[in-house]
Design a protein around this motif. Structure first.
Motif, PDB file in Angstrom:
ATOM      1  N   PRO A 171       0.823  -1.210   0.000  1.00  0.00           N
ATOM      2  CA  PRO A 171       0.000   0.000   0.000  1.00  0.00           C
ATOM      3  C   PRO A 171       0.856   1.258   0.000  1.00  0.00           C
ATOM      4  CG  PRO A 171       0.030  -0.999   2.184  1.00  0.00           C
ATOM      5  CD  PRO A 171       0.719  -1.963   1.263  1.00  0.00           C
ATOM      6  N   PRO A 172       0.344   2.373  -0.529  1.00  0.00           N
ATOM      7  CA  PRO A 172       1.101   3.635  -0.510  1.00  0.00           C
ATOM      8  C   PRO A 172       1.499   4.009   0.908  1.00  0.00           C
ATOM      9  CG  PRO A 172      -0.850   3.817  -1.900  1.00  0.00           C
ATOM     10  CD  PRO A 172      -0.970   2.518  -1.161  1.00  0.00           C
ATOM     11  N   CYS A 173       2.679   4.594   1.033  1.00  0.00           N
ATOM     12  CA  CYS A 173       3.198   4.992   2.341  1.00  0.00           C
ATOM     13  C   CYS A 173       3.964   6.293   2.171  1.00  0.00           C
ATOM     14  CB  CYS A 173       4.100   3.897   2.906  1.00  0.00           C
ATOM     15  SG  CYS A 173       4.950   4.340   4.417  1.00  0.00           S
ATOM     16  N   PRO A 174       3.601   7.366   2.907  1.00  0.00           N
ATOM     17  CA  PRO A 174       4.328   8.641   2.791  1.00  0.00           C
ATOM     18  C   PRO A 174       5.802   8.459   3.128  1.00  0.00           C
ATOM     19  CG  PRO A 174       2.292   8.925   4.033  1.00  0.00           C
ATOM     20  CD  PRO A 174       2.489   7.449   3.876  1.00  0.00           C
ATOM     21  N   LEU A 175       6.669   8.981   2.289  1.00  0.00           N
ATOM     22  CA  LEU A 175       8.101   8.826   2.494  1.00  0.00           C
ATOM     23  C   LEU A 175       8.730  10.131   2.963  1.00  0.00           C
ATOM     24  CD1 LEU A 175       9.069   6.765  -0.683  1.00  0.00           C
ATOM     25  CD2 LEU A 175       8.337   5.926   1.549  1.00  0.00           C
ATOM     26  N   PHE A 176       9.815  10.010   3.701  1.00  0.00           N
ATOM     27  CA  PHE A 176      10.589  11.162   4.157  1.00  0.00           C
ATOM     28  C   PHE A 176      11.973  11.090   3.511  1.00  0.00           C
ATOM     29  CE2 PHE A 176      13.665  13.196   6.899  1.00  0.00           C
ATOM     30  CZ  PHE A 176      13.046  14.406   7.179  1.00  0.00           C
ATOM     31  N   PRO A 177      12.487  12.246   3.096  1.00  0.00           N
ATOM     32  CA  PRO A 177      11.928  13.601   3.153  1.00  0.00           C
ATOM     33  C   PRO A 177      10.905  13.837   2.035  1.00  0.00           C
ATOM     34  CG  PRO A 177      14.064  13.658   2.094  1.00  0.00           C
ATOM     35  CD  PRO A 177      13.868  12.239   2.541  1.00  0.00           C
ATOM     36  N   PRO A 178      10.219  14.993   2.069  1.00  0.00           N
ATOM     37  CA  PRO A 178       9.202  15.271   1.050  1.00  0.00           C
ATOM     38  C   PRO A 178       9.756  15.211  -0.372  1.00  0.00           C
ATOM     39  CG  PRO A 178       9.014  16.828   2.865  1.00  0.00           C
ATOM     40  CD  PRO A 178      10.260  16.036   3.119  1.00  0.00           C
ATOM     41  N   GLU A 179      11.041  15.541  -0.547  1.00  0.00           N
ATOM     42  CA  GLU A 179      11.642  15.499  -1.878  1.00  0.00           C
ATOM     43  C   GLU A 179      11.647  14.077  -2.438  1.00  0.00           C
ATOM     44  OE1 GLU A 179      12.913  19.066   0.229  1.00  0.00           O
ATOM     45  OE2 GLU A 179      12.981  16.927   0.756  1.00  0.00           O
ATOM     46  N   ARG A 180      11.807  13.102  -1.553  1.00  0.00           N
ATOM     47  CA  ARG A 180      11.765  11.713  -2.006  1.00  0.00           C
ATOM     48  C   ARG A 180      10.349  11.328  -2.400  1.00  0.00           C
ATOM     49  NH1 ARG A 180      14.777   7.519  -4.186  1.00  0.00           N
ATOM     50  NH2 ARG A 180      13.723   5.559  -3.760  1.00  0.00           N
TER      51      ARG A 180
END
Length: 253
Positions: free
Chosen positions: A54-63
């Motif tokens: 499933p989609p997962c927010p990645l860090f940092p936002p640039e990635r």
């Protein structure tokens, strides 16, 4: 909770799990950070990409922005998962929380952070992450890749490599040569990838076959290859928020 383990499951882990709902030990983290600074070893993590991711927010936002801009769904899954594995690897090897690090992308397009060196690689079904305190490069390839044929070999081999491998190399020979060159290029981290300019006969790089996954070829490049620890990772949850780690059995290729 499992049996007692001084590094992975000690009294401090137990208390923090009871109070905060998360196992961690500041004392162990401190030891890991100090050990990581002193000893020139490489931790290599290999994981099969889950069927469901499933989609997962990645860090940092640039990635995350980089991921969102990827138009190929298969490549997007590979890049998402390898980043999730990287987050685990940085924490496991050197107690670095990615969200508290200065991880960023250089002008040449290489992702770096000041507290550790790392390298990423992904194929259609697998990812590999190498973490070290020295510059490191990793590449993983599947032998089923249709590129691994003589036409590629003729375009990437140096004269010395051609003499050493002959005119009719096996698919495994070609994959070994390609992964070694990729790992060296990733370790260097700058310039344009020119395979013919990289002589694997003189570079510090090593190739492995994973005994659990017969079709994999993995190469690692670093100044020192004396101590390489290889692990398999399996996600504990569908969201890949945490992983189970087991030592891997590999053979030098």
């Amino acid at each position: 909770m499992g049996g007692y383990d001084i590094l992975e499951n000690n009294c401090e882990h137990f208390v923090n799990d009871c109070v905060f709902g998360k196992k961690f030990s500041e004392q162990v983290d401190k030891v890991k950070r100090n050990t990581f600074r002193r000893i020139p070893y490489i931790d290599l993590y290999i994981s099969e990409i889950p069927a469901s991711l499933p989609p997962c927010p990645l860090f940092p936002p640039e990635r995350q922005a980089e991921l969102d801009a990827c138009g190929n769904e298969n490549v997007r899954r590979q890049r998402q998962y390898v980043w999730q594995v990287l987050g685990f690897a940085l924490k496991k090897t050197c107690s670095i929380d990615m969200r508290e690090s200065d991880i960023h992308k250089t002008e040449s397009g290489k992702w770096i952070c000041s507290d550790a060196c790392f390298s990423l690689s992904h194929s259609p079904n697998f990812v590999a992450v190498a973490v070290a305190k020295m510059p490191v490069g990793v590449d993983i390839e599947e032998l089923s890749d249709l590129r691994m044929e003589e036409r590629l070999y003729e375009r990437i081999a140096t004269e010395g490599e051609l003499a050493a491998l002959g005119t009719s190399p096996s698919r495994e020979d070609i994959a070994r040569l390609w992964t070694l060159k990729e790992s060296v290029f990733k370790r260097i981290g700058t310039g344009h990838f020119s395979p013919c300019s990289i002589n694997t006969l003189t570079e510090s790089a090593r190739c492995f076959r994973d005994n659990a996954f017969d079709g994999l070829m993995i190469a690692v490049s670093a100044e020192s290859l004396e101590c390489i620890n290889v692990y398999h990772l399996s996600p504990e949850t569908e969201a890949c928020a945490d992983f189970t780690l087991t030592p891997a059995s590999v053979t030098t290729a």
